[in-house]
Design a protein around this motif. Sequence first.
Motif, mmCIF file in Angstrom:
data_model
loop_
_atom_site.group_PDB
_atom_site.id
_atom_site.type_symbol
_atom_site.label_atom_id
_atom_site.label_comp_id
_atom_site.label_asym_id
_atom_site.label_seq_id
_atom_site.Cartn_x
_atom_site.Cartn_y
_atom_site.Cartn_z
ATOM 1 N N LEU A 1 -17.692 3.980 12.963
ATOM 2 C CA LEU A 1 -18.643 3.124 12.241
ATOM 3 C C LEU A 1 -19.396 2.224 13.227
ATOM 4 O O LEU A 1 -19.583 1.032 12.985
ATOM 5 C CB LEU A 1 -17.904 2.273 11.207
ATOM 6 C CG LEU A 1 -17.166 3.044 10.105
ATOM 7 C CD1 LEU A 1 -16.347 2.099 9.243
ATOM 8 C CD2 LEU A 1 -18.151 3.830 9.237
ATOM 9 N N HIS B 1 -26.354 -0.882 2.045
ATOM 10 C CA HIS B 1 -26.014 -2.109 2.765
ATOM 11 C C HIS B 1 -26.678 -2.178 4.138
ATOM 12 O O HIS B 1 -27.167 -3.242 4.540
ATOM 13 C CB HIS B 1 -24.498 -2.213 2.920
ATOM 14 C CG HIS B 1 -24.044 -3.546 3.428
ATOM 15 N ND1 HIS B 1 -24.186 -4.703 2.695
ATOM 16 C CD2 HIS B 1 -23.471 -3.922 4.609
ATOM 17 C CE1 HIS B 1 -23.713 -5.725 3.382
ATOM 18 N NE2 HIS B 1 -23.279 -5.279 4.549
ATOM 19 N N LEU B 2 -26.709 -1.076 4.856
ATOM 20 C CA LEU B 2 -27.291 -1.094 6.197
ATOM 21 C C LEU B 2 -28.785 -1.392 6.144
ATOM 22 O O LEU B 2 -29.315 -2.120 6.995
ATOM 23 C CB LEU B 2 -27.040 0.242 6.900
ATOM 24 C CG LEU B 2 -25.571 0.629 7.114
ATOM 25 C CD1 LEU B 2 -25.478 1.908 7.921
ATOM 26 C CD2 LEU B 2 -24.804 -0.494 7.798
ATOM 27 N N GLU C 1 -22.595 0.539 11.784
ATOM 28 C CA GLU C 1 -22.257 -0.547 10.865
ATOM 29 C C GLU C 1 -21.803 -1.789 11.626
ATOM 30 O O GLU C 1 -22.198 -2.915 11.304
ATOM 31 C CB GLU C 1 -21.158 -0.094 9.899
ATOM 32 C CG GLU C 1 -21.613 0.867 8.823
ATOM 33 C CD GLU C 1 -21.694 2.308 9.308
ATOM 34 O OE1 GLU C 1 -21.556 2.535 10.533
ATOM 35 O OE2 GLU C 1 -21.899 3.206 8.465
ATOM 36 N N THR C 2 -20.981 -1.567 12.650
ATOM 37 C CA THR C 2 -20.496 -2.691 13.447
ATOM 38 C C THR C 2 -21.635 -3.375 14.185
ATOM 39 O O THR C 2 -21.710 -4.610 14.239
ATOM 40 C CB THR C 2 -19.440 -2.202 14.457
ATOM 41 O OG1 THR C 2 -18.366 -1.556 13.753
ATOM 42 C CG2 THR C 2 -18.877 -3.373 15.255
#
Length: 219
Positions: free
Chosen positions: A108, A40-41, A111-112
């Motif tokens: 995270l 996803h990243l 991700e944030t």
Amino acid sequence: MKDTDIKRLLYTHLLCIFSIILSVFIPSLFLENFSILETHLTWLCICSGFVTAVNLVLYLAVKPNTSSKRSSLSHKVTRFLKCCIYFLMSCFSFHVIFVLYGAPLIELALETFLFAVILSTFTTVPCLCLLGPNLKAWLRVFSRNGVSSIWENSLQMTTISSFLGAWLGALPIPLDWERPWQVWPISCTLGATFGYVAGLVISPLWIYWNRKQLTYKNN
């Protein structure tokens, strides 16, 4: 308001949607086990790059806000640097807002931040392309009856729909469904993406449907 202007708006929006589709399929040709959920990243970075590049190219090609004044090279460079600073400020601001609303502070953080990047791509980048680093113009466009063209009207709708999609995407996270897309911030980024695409589709159709009622200050 001419129908050709609305068609041009629709075509540019379709190209923006196409850039998101490309960000899903093209990386799978070069990266093993690539998918929106599993990597996803990586997809967030690629999608942000694709959408930003297409927005810049479309702005240079379509030039919806053509100015009669010729600007010097130094002015263009300064404007570009300001746009970069505005984009970074947007990313960090969104990151802080997400943390204040409950996102993990340290665990995270990457991700944030990438969620902040993709949301800035869907909202801040179009504003910078259309309005430039001009806060007064931003406030005017997002105030009531402040738009002066169909492009600004569309910008309103796509920006709001992106924020709305991101907010709706956060709703399933606390539910105990144990789905892979419930991991932070996948559902939020997918919600923002769907909201952005929905805004791109709906705004030209809404403008066309209400073209007889819409009036702009510069018309």
